[in-house]
Design a protein around this motif. Sequence first.
Motif, short mmCIF file in Angstrom:
data_model
loop_
_atom_site.label_atom_id
_atom_site.label_comp_id
_atom_site.label_asym_id
_atom_site.label_seq_id
_atom_site.Cartn_x
_atom_site.Cartn_y
_atom_site.Cartn_z
N ALA A 94 0.61 -1.30 -0.06
CA ALA A 94 0.05 -0.03 0.04
C ALA A 94 0.90 1.11 0.02
CB ALA A 94 -0.88 0.05 1.18
N HIS A 95 0.52 2.23 -1.07
CA HIS A 95 1.10 3.47 -0.90
C HIS A 95 0.12 4.20 0.25
CE1 HIS A 95 2.19 2.12 -4.80
NE2 HIS A 95 3.34 2.65 -4.54
N ILE A 96 -1.02 4.16 0.32
CA ILE A 96 -2.05 4.73 1.27
C ILE A 96 -2.71 3.63 1.78
CG2 ILE A 96 -4.23 6.15 0.88
CD1 ILE A 96 -3.45 7.34 -1.57
N ILE A 97 -2.83 3.96 3.28
CA ILE A 97 -3.75 2.87 4.08
C ILE A 97 -4.75 3.88 4.73
CG2 ILE A 97 -3.80 1.54 6.22
CD1 ILE A 97 -1.05 0.79 5.30
N VAL A 98 -6.05 3.41 4.53
CA VAL A 98 -7.13 4.00 5.29
C VAL A 98 -7.72 3.23 6.20
CG1 VAL A 98 -9.50 5.33 4.72
CG2 VAL A 98 -7.63 5.53 3.11
N GLU A 99 -7.92 3.69 7.46
CA GLU A 99 -8.38 3.00 8.58
C GLU A 99 -9.74 3.40 8.31
OE1 GLU A 99 -6.89 0.98 10.43
OE2 GLU A 99 -4.75 1.36 9.89
N THR A 100 -10.49 2.21 8.14
CA THR A 100 -11.93 2.22 8.12
C THR A 100 -12.88 1.69 8.92
OG1 THR A 100 -12.39 0.39 6.79
CG2 THR A 100 -11.58 1.95 5.54
N GLU A 101 -12.54 1.35 10.15
CA GLU A 101 -13.26 0.88 11.04
C GLU A 101 -14.37 1.83 11.65
OE1 GLU A 101 -12.84 -0.94 15.72
OE2 GLU A 101 -11.06 0.01 14.79
N ALA A 102 -14.10 2.93 11.71
CA ALA A 102 -15.22 4.10 12.35
C ALA A 102 -15.67 4.92 11.09
CB ALA A 102 -14.57 4.90 13.46
N LEU A 103 -15.76 4.53 10.07
CA LEU A 103 -15.91 5.41 8.87
C LEU A 103 -16.97 4.65 8.17
CD1 LEU A 103 -12.60 6.36 7.28
CD2 LEU A 103 -14.02 7.47 8.94
N THR A 104 -18.09 5.62 7.67
CA THR A 104 -19.06 5.11 6.73
C THR A 104 -18.50 4.73 5.22
OG1 THR A 104 -19.95 7.21 6.08
CG2 THR A 104 -20.87 6.20 8.22
N PRO A 105 -19.00 4.33 4.43
CA PRO A 105 -18.49 4.46 3.03
C PRO A 105 -18.29 5.92 2.65
CG PRO A 105 -20.17 2.44 3.12
CD PRO A 105 -20.34 3.29 4.70
#
Length: 136
Positions: free
Chosen positions: A111-122
């Motif tokens: 990954a060049h970018i990692i987005v932590e999505t646990e607390a995020l809506t789509p």
Amino acid sequence: METTHGATIAELFTQHGEPGFRQLETRALAAALGRHNAVIALGGGALESLTNRLLLEQKPNTLTVFLDAPFEILFDRCVLQPDAAIRPVLKDPDTAAARFKARRPQYQRAAHIIVETEALTPTETVARLIEELRRH
């Protein structure tokens, strides 16, 4: 890949077995990387292949994104998808957890970018991803 081969992913797995499916997947990835301004959504096992990792690493101007969350969150999201019943690994949470644990370092390295999505809506995930893409 489904359109190219006229079969669903599950059907391709059944027809070719996992090794044959992975070969089709590599060909599809190579073809997709030849396009400009493409978004390619890889399946969970795609990065297990050294060839696929090298294809991604050696393609200039390619950004690889990993949408991350704890396994339990990702597993719950997967079982809620319409195709969950045909995904054999989802029938055994322990096997799915082991596969994720083994694969996660590959996802993180690629990954060049990692987005932590646990607390995020789509919607929030998309906004965060756009923000990260602008930084790159």
